[in-house]
Design an enzyme around this catalytic site. Structure first.
Site, mmCIF file in Angstrom:
data_model
loop_
_atom_site.group_PDB
_atom_site.id
_atom_site.type_symbol
_atom_site.label_atom_id
_atom_site.label_comp_id
_atom_site.label_asym_id
_atom_site.label_seq_id
_atom_site.Cartn_x
_atom_site.Cartn_y
_atom_site.Cartn_z
ATOM 1 N N GLY A 11 0.845 -1.204 0.000
ATOM 2 C CA GLY A 11 0.000 0.000 0.000
ATOM 3 C C GLY A 11 0.872 1.242 0.000
ATOM 4 O O GLY A 11 1.796 1.348 0.799
ATOM 5 N N VAL A 24 17.855 8.219 -3.832
ATOM 6 C CA VAL A 24 18.519 8.519 -5.104
ATOM 7 C C VAL A 24 19.636 9.543 -4.898
ATOM 8 O O VAL A 24 20.776 9.345 -5.332
ATOM 9 C CB VAL A 24 17.483 9.020 -6.145
ATOM 10 C CG1 VAL A 24 18.164 9.583 -7.392
ATOM 11 C CG2 VAL A 24 16.519 7.898 -6.506
ATOM 12 N N ASP A 103 5.141 -4.625 6.154
ATOM 13 C CA ASP A 103 5.566 -5.977 6.545
ATOM 14 C C ASP A 103 5.573 -6.977 5.382
ATOM 15 O O ASP A 103 6.447 -7.841 5.310
ATOM 16 C CB ASP A 103 4.767 -6.497 7.746
ATOM 17 C CG ASP A 103 3.272 -6.396 7.540
ATOM 18 O OD1 ASP A 103 2.833 -5.883 6.487
ATOM 19 O OD2 ASP A 103 2.525 -6.842 8.441
ATOM 20 N N GLY A 104 4.638 -6.841 4.432
ATOM 21 C CA GLY A 104 4.620 -7.734 3.267
ATOM 22 C C GLY A 104 5.892 -7.557 2.439
ATOM 23 O O GLY A 104 6.513 -8.527 1.992
ATOM 24 N N ASP A 128 -0.017 2.560 8.249
ATOM 25 C CA ASP A 128 -0.535 1.859 9.424
ATOM 26 C C ASP A 128 0.292 2.031 10.708
ATOM 27 O O ASP A 128 -0.208 1.767 11.799
ATOM 28 C CB ASP A 128 -0.652 0.357 9.129
ATOM 29 C CG ASP A 128 -1.738 0.056 8.110
ATOM 30 O OD1 ASP A 128 -2.582 0.940 7.872
ATOM 31 O OD2 ASP A 128 -1.732 -1.060 7.561
ATOM 32 N N ASP A 130 2.490 0.131 11.824
ATOM 33 C CA ASP A 130 2.530 -1.150 12.548
ATOM 34 C C ASP A 130 3.838 -1.911 12.337
ATOM 35 O O ASP A 130 3.846 -3.137 12.321
ATOM 36 C CB ASP A 130 1.338 -2.030 12.120
ATOM 37 C CG ASP A 130 1.319 -2.301 10.627
ATOM 38 O OD1 ASP A 130 2.054 -1.625 9.881
ATOM 39 O OD2 ASP A 130 0.573 -3.192 10.198
ATOM 40 N N ARG A 163 -26.400 13.771 16.424
ATOM 41 C CA ARG A 163 -26.289 12.389 15.944
ATOM 42 C C ARG A 163 -25.077 11.655 16.540
ATOM 43 O O ARG A 163 -24.120 12.281 16.992
ATOM 44 C CB ARG A 163 -26.144 12.386 14.415
ATOM 45 C CG ARG A 163 -27.448 12.697 13.720
ATOM 46 C CD ARG A 163 -27.218 12.925 12.243
ATOM 47 N NE ARG A 163 -28.479 12.971 11.537
ATOM 48 C CZ ARG A 163 -28.635 13.447 10.317
ATOM 49 N NH1 ARG A 163 -27.613 13.957 9.660
ATOM 50 N NH2 ARG A 163 -29.820 13.430 9.737
ATOM 51 N N GLN A 256 -7.234 8.405 3.033
ATOM 52 C CA GLN A 256 -6.160 8.394 4.042
ATOM 53 C C GLN A 256 -4.803 8.023 3.440
ATOM 54 O O GLN A 256 -3.767 8.212 4.069
ATOM 55 C CB GLN A 256 -6.478 7.382 5.149
ATOM 56 C CG GLN A 256 -7.697 7.756 5.961
ATOM 57 C CD GLN A 256 -8.276 6.561 6.700
ATOM 58 O OE1 GLN A 256 -7.982 6.349 7.854
ATOM 59 N NE2 GLN A 256 -9.091 5.770 6.020
HETATM 60 O O1 F6P Z 1 -1.475 -1.353 4.744
HETATM 61 C C1 F6P Z 1 -1.993 -0.124 4.394
HETATM 62 C C2 F6P Z 1 -3.474 -0.203 4.139
HETATM 63 O O2 F6P Z 1 -3.864 1.089 3.755
HETATM 64 C C3 F6P Z 1 -4.332 -0.741 5.271
HETATM 65 O O3 F6P Z 1 -4.589 0.195 6.280
HETATM 66 C C4 F6P Z 1 -5.565 -1.176 4.531
HETATM 67 O O4 F6P Z 1 -6.239 -2.170 5.227
HETATM 68 C C5 F6P Z 1 -5.005 -1.711 3.252
HETATM 69 O O5 F6P Z 1 -3.762 -1.068 3.050
HETATM 70 C C6 F6P Z 1 -5.875 -1.506 2.041
HETATM 71 O O6 F6P Z 1 -5.259 -2.092 0.952
HETATM 72 P P1 F6P Z 1 -5.728 -1.895 -0.572
HETATM 73 O O7 F6P Z 1 -5.325 -0.534 -0.998
HETATM 74 O O8 F6P Z 1 -5.018 -2.953 -1.324
HETATM 75 O O9 F6P Z 1 -7.207 -2.044 -0.568
#
Ligand code: F6P
Length: 324
Positions: A11, A24, A103-104, A128, A130, A163, A256
């Site tokens: 992402g 660079v 992480d991926g 994230d 994370d 609301r 976001q």
């Molecule tokens: O890892 C970043 C992130 O934006 C997560 O917060 C979200 O769950 C995910 O990627 C969404 O991924 P995609 O853009 O592939 O739908």
């Protein structure tokens, strides 16, 4: 080491471009040739690799997205895919890699290093936050501020109509965006994957709050175990049994992930990019360059992906205390 390459993967996050620019220009400053690999691991497999010059990264420090493009590659998960990727790197004479992602990305980089031994240093690029081994990830600050801007606007209309709003923010496995945007946005509750969500307690508090407040904001991380914001709203609504109250849901989604990075993200990205190149030159391998307590720290990929970064407990307490 004479030639290195840089890519972005997973992402995208605001600040990735600032990081690419830093990689660079630091590489050129240190006398290295630098290549861009386009579309993450997909481009490594396809040979989508081009030489970058200082001018290639002009006018991008302020831009969201990534000029190198990004992807989540299925083929790189296979030994055949990784073999093709290795052959393309060898063809270009690439001796070191900077991998910008989450992480991926680092899981792929770790396997690739173990199989083919090409030195790789990562930079933490994900909204994230994370990733273990860095206080903040590149893009997190911008994403929180984007969420906050939306929450502020929703608050106006929530108050005008008395609301209850459930606002869903990103975070499949982590609640960092939810917690910080909830504190900054003055939310009454936050729901995150890291802690158990007690809907009965939420309903009880909402009933109590109605004595002092007419509207409420509840921030939900998309990965909460009770479901997404729509599902949670339905559950709360059925438990609260009050037809006089209106419940609304807003899902912030991919807004976001975009936008011009904040100063904090640009500085973090630039520091991590420089540290990654310096790390490669100094012989670092299979690790991520992050910033902890304002110092550059190199953390093995195995820890970045194997250890869980904890939410700050004080922050959760703060939301509770400030919502009375
Ligand atoms: O890892 C970043 C992130 O934006 C997560 O917060 C979200 O769950 C995910 O990627 C969404 O991924 P995609 O853009 O592939 O739908």
């Amino acid at each position: 080491m004479k030639k290195i390459a840089v890519f972005t993967s997973g992402g995208d996050s605001p600040g990735m471009n600032a990081c690419v620019r830093s990689v660079v220009r630091t590489a050129i400053y240190k006398g290295l040739d630098v290549y861009g690999i386009y579309h993450g691991y997909e481009g490594m497999i396809e040979g989508d690799i081009k030489r970058l010059q200082s001018g290639s990264v002009s006018n991008i420090v302020q831009r969201g997205g990534t000029i190198l493009k990004s992807a989540r590659s299925q083929e790189f998960r296979t030994p055949e895919g990784r073999k093709k990727a290795y052959e393309n790197l060898v063809k270009h004479g690439i001796e070191g890699i900077v991998a910008i992602g989450g992480d991926g990305t680092f899981t792929g980089a770790k396997i690739f290093f173990e199989e083919y031994g090409i030195p790789t240093v990562g930079c933490p690029g994900t909204i994230d936050n994370d990733i273990y081994g860095t206080d903040y990830t590149i893009g997190f600050d911008t994403a929180v501020n984007t969420a906050l801007e939306a929450i502020d606007k929703i608050r106006d209309t929530a108050a005008a109509h008395d609301r209850i709003f459930f606002i869903e923010v990103m975070g499949r496995d982590a609640g960092f965006i939810a917690v910080e945007s909830a504190i900054g946005g003055g939310a009454e509750f936050v729901m995150v994957p890291e802690t158990k969500t007690d809907l009965d307690a939420v309903v009880k508090s909402l009933k109590n709050l109605r004595k002092t407040k007419t509207s409420s904001i509840i921030v939900v991380a998309e990965g909460d175990e009770e479901g997404n914001a729509e599902e949670i709203m339905a559950k709360v609504k059925s438990k609260i049994k009050d037809n006089t109250k209106e419940f609304k849901v807003t899902t912030l989604g991919h807004i976001q992930r975009g936008g011009s990075p904040t100063a904090r993200d640009r500085v973090l990205a630039s520091r991590c990019g420089m540290a990654a190149v310096e790390g490669l030159i100094a012989g670092k391998v299979n690790c991520m360059a992050g910033i902890m307590n304002q110092e550059v720290v190199y953390t093995p990929f195995s820890d970045c992906i194997g250890k869980t970064k904890q939410l700050i407990p004080d922050q959760l307490k703060l939301i509770d205390i400030l919502s009375i």
